[in-house]
Write an enzyme that holds these catalytic residues in place. Sequence first.
Site, short mmCIF file in Angstrom:
data_model
loop_
_atom_site.label_atom_id
_atom_site.label_comp_id
_atom_site.label_asym_id
_atom_site.label_seq_id
_atom_site.Cartn_x
_atom_site.Cartn_y
_atom_site.Cartn_z
N GLY A 89 0.79 -1.33 0.04
CA GLY A 89 -0.02 -0.07 -0.06
C GLY A 89 0.78 1.42 0.07
O GLY A 89 2.08 1.15 0.52
N GLY A 149 0.58 5.84 -0.01
CA GLY A 149 -0.25 7.05 0.11
C GLY A 149 0.34 8.30 -0.02
O GLY A 149 1.65 8.20 -0.05
N GLY A 196 3.26 7.88 3.28
CA GLY A 196 4.23 6.85 3.12
C GLY A 196 3.62 5.57 2.40
O GLY A 196 2.83 5.60 1.91
N ASP A 255 -7.45 12.71 10.40
CA ASP A 255 -7.47 12.21 9.01
C ASP A 255 -8.33 10.91 9.05
O ASP A 255 -7.96 9.94 8.52
CB ASP A 255 -6.05 11.87 8.58
#
Length: 543
Positions: free
Chosen positions: A38, A40, A43, A164
């Site tokens: 993953g 984003g 990081g 977030d």
Amino acid sequence: MIFMPQKKIENMVGQKAELDDYIGQFLNNRYLIRDLIGKGGMGRVYLAEDTAKGGMPIAIKILSLSLANQQMSQRFAREIFIGAQLGRKSKHIVRILSYGVTEDKTPYYVMEYLQGKNLKQILKIQPLTISKFLEICNQICLGLQCAHQGISLKGEIYPIVHRDIKPENIFLSEDSKEREIVKILDFGIAKFLTERSGMTLTDSFIGSLPYCSPEHMEGRKLLDVRSDIYSLGVLMFEMLTGKHPFQTKSNSFGTWYQAHRFQMPPTLEEVNPQVKVPQVLEKLLMSCLAKEVSDRPQNINQILEDLEKVNSQINDVLLNNSSDILKVSLPVKLVPATFLSEQECLQKNWPKNKPIAPIGFPHLLQTPQRPIPTFWAMLPKQEIAKFLNKVHSTEFISKINVYPMLLWVTVLYDAQPSMTKWLPYFLDLKDNKGQNIARSLAEVGYYHLLFFPLEEPNRCSHVTTLSLTANQRQQLVDWLDISQRTNELILSNQAKNLLKTEYEKLKLDILQKLAADHKAEKEGLKTWMDKFLEMFFKLLSRS
């Protein structure tokens, strides 16, 4: 446990993994990085092994900046310490196990490795049902409640604001008893990344613009729990409708600020007319999305109380106290509202390039809104009449790791006498036709089954609509994604033979499942009749 579903299967089929400097490296002489799973704005997340614990799988997040000085190192250590405490306090916050820095001074932290999907992946398929929404929201709120209550640091209690909250940071996993559990990711990281000195507001802004509170975008230093509550309101709106409450012409900082600060949120029904929720829930959503901090719920406890009220209203549907009349409903199968009416399907003619024979094939029918998947089957009149109003089922079989092909099977079942009609079709995900049909099935969530009688083959005689489950739709999305990145290990004909063999093995399981479904449906109808008769005789005794 697993942090994200492992997308890459290249190593299984002999294809090289994505080039990445960290893959194959050790961190802290302990963590062996295996794969990128993953990435984003904050990081990258890697699958790794903890060699000190026998190769136990863990997840490592390497942030997208370097620790330039001692002050930043101390801030990073503080935020990781806070995150670790939260993970120990609440099962709804991901557990942080360790942290450190790479040789080039890039900070990283080690987490439990979770299996499942994040909320963004789930919402791509469809909005949530009200019961699923309540289940997930309750768990998100319990995690936020724990953080907002704060942790003890040097003898003082510090409330923790996430900053977030967004679909990507809400992860649905399974616990040891195979129950679905919600985990919140990335606590404290947004705050740490925004505390870099010498940065302007837009340079240092870290957060997902579609989910940020107005005060967060204004750069207020002392954000409180009500900023998370605003983000939660945006998230809840999207969970119910499948759409964001605010529409913008661009993805710029300024455009999103104007939306969050000045655009009034629409009602759920204005965005999606099919969404019907209790008034208390609609009111809760609108209050969470209030522009002014003071107009929102002041803490998560208030939201939990309102969610409990909604849950009670939904569960309390059997008895209407004012009339003493029992509210019951037949156990029916929900048929989706479709872009193509059955009347339109009945106008379709059997293609001239297809033989007049008992065969079946898929076809995408064009509508002004989008292509709609259909399956056309030619059968003897007697069989069509036999299976028309009986149990129908859809199955997908795949060996995607060796060849990108699906066997799509429509099953027609009649319990008395026991009769079954199987309508299989191979979808090759290497060609555009197969890809388009699979993608359309995943996105639309249903298909029309058109029957053409063998004795009068020209015109469609009957139509029925079959729905896919959320799991089937997600499977199709995953298979399409994997098919773009795999090499074929066998030939197309070999893949068909492999799927046929698997299909024959599964037939008995499918039949047992259909028989169980038929029995449950009959029992549900009997329960309804019992309740109806009880209510009927109760009313007779009063008259």
